[in-house]
Design an enzyme around this catalytic site. Structure first.
Site, PDB file in Angstrom:
ATOM      1  N   GLU A 130      85.842  -7.744  63.120  1.00 31.56           N
ATOM      2  CA  GLU A 130      85.469  -8.680  62.065  1.00 31.56           C
ATOM      3  C   GLU A 130      85.425  -8.048  60.676  1.00 31.56           C
ATOM      4  OE1 GLU A 130      85.001 -11.952  62.202  1.00 31.56           O
ATOM      5  OE2 GLU A 130      85.464 -12.021  64.352  1.00 31.56           O
ATOM      6  N   SER A 159      49.412 -41.245 109.092  1.00 36.27           N
ATOM      7  CA  SER A 159      48.295 -40.549 109.747  1.00 36.27           C
ATOM      8  C   SER A 159      47.799 -39.334 108.979  1.00 36.27           C
ATOM      9  CB  SER A 159      48.702 -40.123 111.161  1.00 36.27           C
ATOM     10  OG  SER A 159      48.956 -41.268 111.961  1.00 36.27           O
TER      11      SER A 159
END
Length: 793
Positions: A117, A489
């Site tokens: 860059e 139950s």
């Protein structure tokens, strides 16, 4: 004599004999006369440019944005959700960021970026003038522009300017660059760039990109991996190594070359980096076992922080560990898939036309399977060959799989020569495959049944594991927190707990005999309840009745203590009274609960009688690690008491019998410990199955059923479906923990090897119930006619 007169003329003989020399003499004479004018013109042009630049500076510079915010840069950081042991479980926010100070960014990463860059970054003043002149020449001669942006210029553009390519914006960019360079150090500028730049996959900054592409912290990056990441800023989509691996590799190799040319690496490092194969992380957003719990955390945080949730960089730490979460996830999926193997094959997911050209086949398979992604261990495949004795299919990876024998059994109906066209497996059919414990492939199908798993620490309320369903991508409905289902139950222990306060004891003898109730008694319609197995076993102790989950006994108990009293009692455990109407059907769990409610309620028994609210989030920090909120464990004092310690103790004793010899019998043997307690649950017509249970350190609940309730099967119960999931998880959660059985609290006595409230010992409590009844079933139609005839006579 003047200078012009004294100047010698060119000899005639020379001009005649050498024309070239004569021409040179004439040019020299012209330059002598005009040189001063050219110099003056050049100076004037330069002065004009300087005046124009000065005017531009005077006009533009005051309009430049203030850059003070760069020195206190606060990027939009996503919220991250972590387990208690630091595993990343989820990430929420439009941008994925992880801000890292420049000193913590590895040198190889910085060098890779500079090499491609801005190799002269530390040498120039922010503007590379040679690069600008080169770009101007290119732009004047080409239709497409060419850039000359330094890193500082990219920072200026990314933070303050648009990406349009005009000379006006370029001037502003240069001026802003000079301003940034005058106020920030080179390291500060590079730090901003490496944390701000977009790198694809919603990743901003190299630290986030390292996690997303390679699944590792930036500190652990290799030279080859750093070069790959450094190639992304120019064109994140074009050089994405996951989407475009070939193009990305070419750029990575070029960057490694540039690092060598610029002196950042040695030849040996260069060669090694070029030869290193790269392994990329799966593109999965979050680990597949934690989507439901991560989303629950997101909702809780959003309620507190609003839209800031997605930009402040909050780190949210949960109470659960990744090990137990994964164990719960695996246990629930295994339980659901075990059930699925017992179901009828419903057919392939889709059919695709396959090309005859072998060269085009692979591309077509990849295209088809894009619409049918793998579901963790359930792999999608396209069938190439199918018969009752063999199936050949290709996975998304391109691997060809051949299945014979036992692996074909789940889809026998689809492989039959005369199979229904909607079910038949033929070439082009999209099927699901799964490996068994031996690593052998077999046919399966995506399940339609759902499930939920929740585990808490009963002492603190901390969530230890949460799985809200089989597949988050299919349904984001969290069955742990959102599914209101009948508990069956598994609700009976709360009725028994209430009965202990009304004089009942584990030794109370209750008649397991038929019952019939009219509409007034039930609140709806006439009711003739039955036991699950259809049998009535006569008188038995309350302990034995709960262990065997006898419905008739539970109904008689509720009738004796009064449904209104029981309705009020269950609210002590956190249940909503309006979801449990005060009718006798409450004895069989006909109300509505969520799995989270059930876990919290069973936790009251587990911790000795205290009601503790569930806690999921243990700590919240900001992006810099500062603690914003930290949850403190609750204090278990009398203000938190829901039931007495002796009630919790005797209920533990009763529910320990369930895991020893009752409907969950064998659980203690399988886990090789006696300190496990719980209750199975199966609703009418087996629409829902449950198991809820605990050990002193963990309470867990498992539910299974269909979202649109339908029968799971005549033989499917809480003991056969939900209990195995619970046991699998507990095998992990309890590993290494010593057996811890509760000590008897004050107020209880043991007589004849049974526990009693001391005031109800020696026959002082309710000794029996229903033994005096003469029970007969209601008359059938023929008997009714006979009775009417008798009256008519």
């Amino acid at each position: 004599m003047s200078e012009s007169e004294s100047a010698p003329a060119a000899p005639a003989s020379a001009s005649a004999s050498n024309p070239a020399a004569a021409a040179f003499a004439r040019v020299a004479l012209w330059f002598g006369k005009t040189g001063a004018w050219i110099v003056g013109l050049t100076a004037a042009a330069a002065l004009s440019i300087l005046v124009l630049v000065a005017i531009a500076l005077a006009v533009a510079y005051p309009n430049l944005p203030e850059i003070g915010g760069l020195s206190d840069y606060r990027p939009k950081l996503p919220m991250r959700v972590f387990s208690a042991d630091g595993a990343l479980l989820g990430e929420f926010g439009e941008e994925r960021r992880n801000f890292v100070p420049i000193a913590q960014i590895p040198k190889i990463m910085r060098d890779a970026v500079l090499a491609i860059e801005d190799a002269r970054f530390y040498d120039h003043g922010g503007v590379d003038y040679k690069g600008i002149l080169r770009a101007i020449r290119a732009n004047l001669g080409e239709a497409r522009g060419q850039g000359a942006s330094t890193i500082t210029m990219q920072v200026a553009r990314n933070f303050y300017l648009s990406s349009e390519r005009t000379y006006t914006r370029k001037i502003y960019e240069i001026l802003l660059t000079l301003k940034i360079e005058s106020q920030l150090s080179k390291d500060e500028i590079l730090e901003l760039y490496m944390n701000q730049i977009y790198l694809g996959q919603r990743a901003y900054g190299f630290a986030s990109a390292s996690e997303i592409y390679f699944g590792k912290p930036l500190a652990d990056i290799t030279l080859a991996e750093a070069a790959m990441l450094a190639g992304l800023p120019k064109a994140p989509s074009s050089f994405n190594p996951i989407a475009n691996p070939k193009r990305a590799l070419e750029r990575q190799q070029y960057i490694i070359d540039r690092m060598l040319v610029n002196g950042f690496i040695t030849t040996a490092q260069h060669d090694a980096a070029k030869a290193q194969p790269l392994k990329y992380r799966s593109v999965s957003e979050v680990p597949p076992n934690a989507e439901y719990v991560a989303e629950t955390a997101r909702q809780l945080i959003f309620n507190q922080y609003g839209e800031d949730t997605y930009t402040r960089g909050l780190n949210v730490y949960l109470t659960l560990t990744s090990t137990e979460q994964f164990a719960a996830y695996r246990a629930l999926r295994k339980g659901i898939m075990d059930y699925e193997r017992r179901q009828v094959y419903r057919g392939p997911e889709a059919y695709a036309d396959l090309p005859a050209d072998p060269k085009a086949l692979d591309a077509r398979i990849a295209e088809v399977l894009q619409e049918h992604p793998d579901n963790d261990e359930l792999k999608a495949a396209v069938t190439l060959e199918a018969s009752p004795k063999k199936l050949v299919a290709v996975l998304q990876s391109g691997e060809s799989v051949t299945i014979t024998g036992e692996g074909l059994k789940p889809a026998t109906s689809g492989l039959a020569p005369k199979a229904n066209p909607n079910v038949r497996i033929r070439p082009g059919a999209v099927v699901r495959l799964i490996k068994n414990a031996k690593g052998e492939w077999g046919i399966t199908q995506l399940p339609e049944v759902e499930g939920a798993f929740i585990a808490l620490d009963p002492q603190t309320g901390a969530v230890r594991a949460m799985v809200g369903g089989f597949d988050y991508s299919k349904s984001k409905f969290n069955h742990v927190t959102q599914a209101w289902r009948q508990p069956g139950s598994s609700f009976k222990p709360f009725i028994y707990s209430a009965a202990l306060e009304r004089g009942f004891t584990p030794a109370t003898v209750i008649n397991d005999a038929p019952l019939f109730f009219d509409a007034e008694a039930t609140g709806s319609q006439p009711w003739e309840p039955k036991n699950y197995d259809g049998n009535f076993d006569g008188p038995m102790s309350m302990r034995r009745a709960l262990a065997r989950s006898k419905n008739m006994v539970s109904i008689r108990i509720l009738q004796a203590i009064n449904p209104g009293f029981a309705q009020d009692w269950v609210t002590r455990f956190g249940f909503d009274a309006d979801k449990h109407p005060a009718f006798l059907t409450m004895a069989l769990g006909a109300g509505s609960v969520t799995p989270l409610q059930m876990a919290s309620a069973y936790g009251v028994f587990a911790n000795g009688g205290y009601r503790v609210n569930p806690i999921l989030i243990s700590k919240i920090t900001d992006a810099k690690g500062r603690v914003l909120n930290e949850t403190k464990p609750p204090v278990l004092d009398e203000s938190a008491r829901a039931i007495s310690a002796r009630n919790a103790f005797i209920m533990s004793s009763l529910l320990q019998e369930v895991t020893r010899s009752g409907t969950a019998g064998g659980t203690q043997t399988r886990l090789k410990r006696t300190d496990v307690y719980g209750k199975t649950g199966t609703t009418n017509d087996s629409l829902d199955t449950w198991f809820a249970g605990w050990q002193r350190n963990v309470v867990a609940v498992v539910w299974m059923g269909y979202d649109n309730p339908r029968k799971l099967g005549d033989r499917e119960t809480g003991g056969s479906l939900s209990l195995p999931v619970w046991t699998d998880y507990m095998g992990t959660a309890l590993r290494g923990l010593p057996v811890q059985e509760p000590k008897a609290p004050p107020g209880v006595v043991n007589a004849n090897n049974e526990w009693y409230y001391e005031e109800y010992a020696n026959g002082a409590g309710v000794n029996s119930l229903g033994l005096e009844e003469i029970v007969a079933p209601p008359p059938n139609e023929e008997e009714r006619k006979g009775i009417l005839d008798l009256f008519r006579r």
